[in-house]
Design an enzyme around this catalytic site. Structure first.
Site, short mmCIF file in Angstrom:
data_model
loop_
_atom_site.label_atom_id
_atom_site.label_comp_id
_atom_site.label_asym_id
_atom_site.label_seq_id
_atom_site.Cartn_x
_atom_site.Cartn_y
_atom_site.Cartn_z
N LYS A 29 0.84 -1.21 0.00
CA LYS A 29 0.00 0.00 0.00
C LYS A 29 0.88 1.26 0.00
O LYS A 29 1.97 1.25 0.58
CB LYS A 29 -0.89 0.01 1.24
N ILE A 50 1.90 4.73 1.39
CA ILE A 50 1.84 5.30 2.75
C ILE A 50 1.21 6.69 2.70
O ILE A 50 1.58 7.52 1.88
CB ILE A 50 3.27 5.39 3.35
N HIS A 105 13.56 -2.97 -0.91
CA HIS A 105 13.15 -3.07 -2.31
C HIS A 105 14.08 -4.06 -3.02
O HIS A 105 15.31 -3.97 -2.87
CB HIS A 105 13.22 -1.69 -2.97
C1 GRF Z 1 10.42 -8.70 -1.06
O1 GRF Z 1 11.06 -8.99 -2.27
C2 GRF Z 1 10.53 -7.22 -0.77
O2 GRF Z 1 11.71 -6.64 -1.18
C3 GRF Z 1 9.42 -6.68 -1.58
O3 GRF Z 1 8.37 -7.62 -1.46
C4 GRF Z 1 8.93 -8.91 -1.18
C5 GRF Z 1 8.30 -9.38 0.09
O4 GRF Z 1 8.70 -10.66 0.45
N1 GRF Z 1 9.13 -5.32 -1.23
P1 GRF Z 1 8.32 -11.25 1.87
O5 GRF Z 1 6.84 -11.00 2.10
O6 GRF Z 1 9.17 -10.58 2.89
O7 GRF Z 1 8.61 -12.73 1.77
#
Ligand code: GRF
Length: 190
Positions: free
Chosen positions: A88, A90, A106
């Site tokens: 979402k 923010i 990220h």
């Molecule tokens: C990860 O790749 C993170 O960088 C991205 O979404 C994914 C989430 O993975 N923003 P998880 O839910 O922590 O397994």
């Protein structure tokens, strides 16, 4: 109960599987972190991350209203928010209140492959389509520009042997689990 020896009272925001949340929980339980995960907040009631939190007796809630989110954070006297797979946008009030106290992980080498629509597999598909030889992950502060806040930590991984976006994801997620813990440690030392 508040533990005065703990550096941060952390809320982790999630929307899905929560493997990064798990990495933080594990590090905290092993005392690799001086901070405590006090609250897990999901945008999706069916997120597996909520189960992970409950298993470790961490309060887990599903909220979408910004004022309710703020109230929940205040109730737990949260001083650091970690966005870990939170899908979402923010809101402005949260951004202002937690300026420099909200970080995001990220799955690319920002500023490359970031911004609107660049989340989850979309990132890895774009990296694969661009024929990159290196990918990675970035932890950054959250501000009003999506994936645009000041970078805290970034790490690379060689993806020359990856034959699909899924293989890139497999490599990057391993990197993420250490990076998110290291980023919190770095902030603890500041
Ligand atoms: C990860 O790749 C993170 O960088 C991205 O979404 C994914 C989430 O993975 N923003 P998880 O839910 O922590 O397994």
């Amino acid at each position: 109960m508040q533990d005065p020896l703990k550096k941060f009272r952390i809320a982790v925001f999630v929307s899905g599987g929560g493997s990064n949340l798990q990495a933080l929980i594990d590090a905290s339980e092993k005392n690799e972190l001086r901070s405590e995960i006090c609250l897990v907040l999901s945008s999706d009631p069916s997120a597996f991350a909520l189960e992970r939190a409950k298993k470790h007796r961490i309060e887990a809630v599903c909220l979408s209203d910004e004022d309710e989110i703020l109230a929940g954070l205040e109730r737990h006297t949260i001083d650091l928010i970690v966005l870990a797979g939170y899908l979402k946008i923010i809101g402005a009030k949260l951004l202002t209140k937690y300026k420099n106290r909200m970080i995001n992980i990220h799955p690319s080498l920002l500023p490359r492959f970031g911004g609107m629509g660049m989340y989850g597999m979309n990132v890895h598909r774009a990296v694969f389509a661009a024929g990159e030889t290196v990918s990675g992950a970035t932890v950054h502060f959250v501000d009003k520009v999506v994936d645009g806040g000041e970078r805290i930590l970034q790490r690379e991984v060689d993806i020359r042997d990856c034959a699909s976006p899924e293989e890139i994801q497999e490599k990057v997620i391993v990197l993420e689990h250490q990076l998110i813990v290291d980023a919190v440690k770095l902030l603890e030392e500041r």
